[in-house]
Design an enzyme around this catalytic site. Structure first.
Site, PDB file in Angstrom:
ATOM      1  N   HIS A 192       4.179   6.300  47.155  1.00 21.17           N
ATOM      2  CA  HIS A 192       5.091   5.154  47.129  1.00 21.17           C
ATOM      3  C   HIS A 192       4.398   3.879  46.613  1.00 21.17           C
ATOM      4  O   HIS A 192       5.056   2.970  46.128  1.00 21.17           O
ATOM      5  CB  HIS A 192       5.602   4.840  48.536  1.00 21.17           C
ATOM      6  CG  HIS A 192       6.718   5.709  49.012  1.00 21.17           C
ATOM      7  ND1 HIS A 192       6.562   7.043  49.261  1.00 21.17           N
ATOM      8  CD2 HIS A 192       8.019   5.423  49.281  1.00 21.17           C
ATOM      9  CE1 HIS A 192       7.711   7.536  49.697  1.00 21.17           C
ATOM     10  NE2 HIS A 192       8.611   6.575  49.708  1.00 21.17           N
ATOM     11  N   CYS A 209      -0.941   7.059  48.560  1.00 22.06           N
ATOM     12  CA  CYS A 209       0.455   7.311  48.933  1.00 22.06           C
ATOM     13  C   CYS A 209       1.264   7.122  47.672  1.00 22.06           C
ATOM     14  O   CYS A 209       1.098   6.117  46.966  1.00 22.06           O
ATOM     15  CB  CYS A 209       0.910   6.330  50.007  1.00 22.06           C
ATOM     16  SG  CYS A 209       2.682   6.417  50.340  1.00 22.06           S
ATOM     17  N   ASP A 264       8.825  15.158  47.637  1.00 19.05           N
ATOM     18  CA  ASP A 264       8.281  14.018  48.395  1.00 19.05           C
ATOM     19  C   ASP A 264       9.218  13.736  49.569  1.00 19.05           C
ATOM     20  O   ASP A 264      10.380  14.175  49.570  1.00 19.05           O
ATOM     21  CB  ASP A 264       8.182  12.771  47.500  1.00 19.05           C
ATOM     22  CG  ASP A 264       7.584  11.577  48.251  1.00 19.05           C
ATOM     23  OD1 ASP A 264       6.540  11.748  48.910  1.00 19.05           O
ATOM     24  OD2 ASP A 264       8.180  10.484  48.219  1.00 19.05           O
ATOM     25  N   SER A 265       8.711  12.980  50.540  1.00 16.33           N
ATOM     26  CA  SER A 265       9.557  12.583  51.666  1.00 16.33           C
ATOM     27  C   SER A 265      10.728  11.714  51.190  1.00 16.33           C
ATOM     28  O   SER A 265      11.753  11.652  51.865  1.00 16.33           O
ATOM     29  CB  SER A 265       8.725  11.797  52.675  1.00 16.33           C
ATOM     30  OG  SER A 265       8.202  10.636  52.056  1.00 16.33           O
ATOM     31  N   CYS A 312       3.367  14.125  47.626  1.00 18.19           N
ATOM     32  CA  CYS A 312       3.359  13.294  48.825  1.00 18.19           C
ATOM     33  C   CYS A 312       2.021  13.534  49.520  1.00 18.19           C
ATOM     34  O   CYS A 312       1.690  14.686  49.835  1.00 18.19           O
ATOM     35  CB  CYS A 312       4.515  13.724  49.720  1.00 18.19           C
ATOM     36  SG  CYS A 312       4.548  12.922  51.337  1.00 18.19           S
ATOM     37  N   GLU A 318      10.989   2.022  51.054  1.00 16.05           N
ATOM     38  CA  GLU A 318      12.191   2.860  51.193  1.00 16.05           C
ATOM     39  C   GLU A 318      13.439   2.000  51.425  1.00 16.05           C
ATOM     40  O   GLU A 318      14.542   2.379  51.067  1.00 16.05           O
ATOM     41  CB  GLU A 318      12.031   3.861  52.349  1.00 16.05           C
ATOM     42  CG  GLU A 318      11.158   5.066  52.030  1.00 16.05           C
ATOM     43  CD  GLU A 318      11.855   6.148  51.190  1.00 16.05           C
ATOM     44  OE1 GLU A 318      13.012   6.495  51.482  1.00 16.05           O
ATOM     45  OE2 GLU A 318      11.225   6.645  50.243  1.00 16.05           O
TER      46      GLU A 318
END
Ligand code: DGL
Length: 277
Positions: free
Chosen positions: A198, A196, A14-15, A77, A162
């Protein structure tokens, strides 16, 4: 990084932190496998970056995971799945090693979304990159031609998460704003995809701003089940995956910072290592 032939973990990429919400469910479903998680936190978020940049970054990380022994990599992701998966599968894999596999998270999600909707109006909340790629529109149409899909790009959500600001009052402003935008596009939406990885971190907040009748679809369990099915259907890949129950974590940024935040995504204390790209 040295390739260790005895250890053939499943790579999960993932990012940043988001893929941990997917890994958590995969490990719950298949604890016997080995896993290697890579978060490209140094370059996250990917969500507002160009196609070329997301593709380049993703390919670089996939190559690293291959060099660390992975035969199979999951792009956990949506942004990377939307912008890089097809090119990697069709153009890069044949040149790198045609026996290796890279899978994404959009198709498995699209395959089940129609099971939940009665009104046949579904919403997708995702990063600007995923929304502009139209991958969800295309994949959902292939699986359920009768479904009407409405998308809303949420550019601030990943940066808030993040930066561990998801519980601040400022976060509520942006979460409510995007949800209101989505529902205003089509008040009959009865199913919303968290597009997403996240977003499960703010699932409770999202639920609190969504009308109560809406079914919120989170990807973790869907991807875990789909991967399990894939490995049953592909014994030639399954046979190459090592199964000693080990999970290792790598970040392209500071491990101390990663470990501090990662626990809330993964539900357990994490000790990561730094990976230099
Ligand atoms: N977890 C990524 C996704 O599923 C977040 C992308 C980003 O880095 O903005 O899209």
């Amino acid at each position: 990084m040295q390739k260790n032939n005895l250890n053939k973990p499943i790579g999960v990429f993932d990012s940043g932190f988001g893929g941990l919400t997917i890994l958590k469910e995969i490990v719950k479903e298949m604890p016997e496998y080995d896993y290697l998680y890579l978060g490209d936190n140094a370059r996250a978020p990917y969500g507002s970056r160009s196609f070329e940049t997301v593709y380049e970054y993703t390919l670089e990380c996939v190559r690293h995971l291959f060099s660390m022994g992975c035969e199979l990599v999951i792009l956990a992701c949506n942004t990377a799945s939307a912008k890089a998966l097809r090119t990697i599968q069709q153009r890069d894999l044949p040149a790198i090693d045609s026996t290796k596999r890279v899978l994404g998270v959009i198709r498995p999600t699209a395959e089940v979304v129609g099971n939940y909707s009665k009104t046949r109006n579904v919403g997708v909340l995702a990063t600007p990159g995923t929304v502009s790629s139209e991958s969800y529109l295309v994949e959902i149409k292939k699986c359920y031609p009768d479904l009407l899909v409405y998308q809303e790009a949420c550019p601030m959500w990943v940066p808030l998460i993040e930066n561990n600001e998801q519980y601040s009052p400022g976060a509520d402003y942006f979460i409510k704003k995007n949800i209101d935008n989505l529902i205003n596009k089509q008040p009959n939406i009865d199913t919303v995809v968290l597009g997403c990885t996240h977003y499960p971190l703010i699932e409770e907040k999202i639920k609190s701003y969504l009308p109560k009748n809406i079914h919120l679809l989170s990807q973790g369990a869907i991807i875990a089940k789909s991967l399990k099915d894939y490995l049953i259907r592909h014994p030639e890949i399954d046979g190459k995956c090592s199964k000693t129950g080990r999970v290792n974590f790598f970040t392209t940024d500071l491990p101390e910072t990663f470990d501090k935040a990662a626990g809330s995504f993964y539900g357990k204390v994490i000790f990561s290592k730094h990976l230099n790209l």
